[in-house]
Design an enzyme around this catalytic site. Structure first.
Site: not given
Ligand code: ASP
Length: 333
Positions: A12, A53-54, A86-87
């Site tokens: 994100t 990151s997922s 963050t994921d």
């Molecule tokens: N979808 C995002 C990620 O790549 C969420 C984030 O970064 O907060 O994990």
């Protein structure tokens, strides 16, 4: 104050609106431009990935691990910041921590609000991560988010949307950032670092199976049939399942599959209290309890152990070492 290398991987903190939702798009230099640099800090950016990151795989995470080791081979670098979604941040951070043997820090950060959000959290988190990377030593890999500094080990994403996205549900942070300073309150305990995995080693499959009411052993057995070299059993309570699952664990471990035992509960350690398919029986069947590590990091522990040795006994020993469990007595003792 320090020369910091920023490794940008997406998330994100690098995301923009795509017309139907957000996705990682911005390059590292755009991400870095959002933050005020702490005084005396100079930066160099490595654009490694631009991914949510997922979508990360073990191959991506090993590329990140080797990139960071390559960066730290330069003695003129004072620290590393990794910007990450963050994921799955807790998984990559823990993998790097298990292989980190340098007094200089690797600091993971990200954001809950997309890059261009006027009052978003990207700028503050990145500033604090740079300050931490330039000033702390001997903490291993840490996560800096919403003014707190967390040890990689034990830290998980605890909020889907709120700015204080991370925490260690079983322990306090290692420090905090404020008024232009990083205050370190405690030093995390870390086992001796693992060697880097061989470049040409095949990547082990490690699956996760969650226990729930009405669950049988099918998912665990299917994982083993699919070639999993490790399975994380996300059990109920202090680490409990059923007698059928315990039998499946015994079959899996007798084939050399690593089975790690964690829990669906947010905080507290896995503890052998119950029989009748509980942690007492699962551990007797060969599962290794993961202490207070939650599922994502328990899986990283198994993955790292599976990459640490080609043999079942070596892998089991590596897993115990990673988890801080006492070594098994040699047979006959
Ligand atoms: N979808 C995002 C990620 O790549 C969420 C984030 O970064 O907060 O994990």
């Amino acid at each position: 104050m320090g020369r910091i290398v920023v490794v940008s991987t997406g998330g994100t903190i690098a995301s923009r609106w795509q017309g139907a939702g957000y996705a990682a798009e911005a390059h590292g230099s755009d991400v870095l431009a959002a933050a005020a640099l702490p005084e005396g800090v100079t930066t160099q950016v490595i654009d490694l990935f631009t991914l949510n990151s997922s979508r990360l795989t073990t191959a991506h995470q090993l590329t990140l691990l080797r990139t960071v080791h390559g960066v730290l081979a330069d003695p003129d670098v004072d620290g590393v910041v990794v910007t990450h979604g963050t994921d799955t941040l807790e998984e990559s951070a823990f993998l790097l921590d298990l292989h980190h043997h340098d007094p200089r820090p690797v600091v993971f950060t990200g954001a809950q609000q997309p890059l261009d959000t006027p009052d978003g959290d990207a700028a503050g988190n990145l500033h604090d991560a740079l300050l931490t990377a330039a000033t702390v030593r001997d903490l291993g890999v840490v996560v800096v988010f919403d003014r707190s500094v967390y040890a990689a080990r034990g830290t998980v994403k605890t909020q889907t949307l709120a700015a204080d996205a991370f925490g260690d549900p079983s322990g306090p942070p290692v420090g905090e950032v404020g008024f232009g300073r990083v205050r370190v309150r405690r030093r995390p305990e870390r086992p001796a670092a693992l060697g880097l995995p061989e470049l040409d080693s095949s990547l082990p499959r490690v699956d996760m199976v969650m226990h729930h009411c009405d669950a049988d052993a099918l998912m665990l057995e299917t994982a083993v049939e699919a070639g999993a070299q490790g399975v994380v059993l996300v059990a109920t309570g202090a680490g409990n399942a059923t007698p059928e699952v315990a039998e499946a664990v015994a079959r899996a471990t007798s084939r050399g599959v690593l089975v790690a035992l964690t829990t669906r509960v947010a905080a507290g350690p896995v503890t052998p209290l119950y029989t009748g398919g509980g942690a007492v029986d699962l551990i007797a069947a060969g599962a290794t309890p993961t202490g207070t590590l939650r599922a994502g990091q328990a899986r990283i522990a198994v993955l790292a152990a599976a990459m640490a040795s080609p043999e079942a006994a070596g892998r089991a020993e590596a897993l115990r070492r990673i988890l801080g469990a006492p070594a098994l007595a040699p047979a006959g003792h």
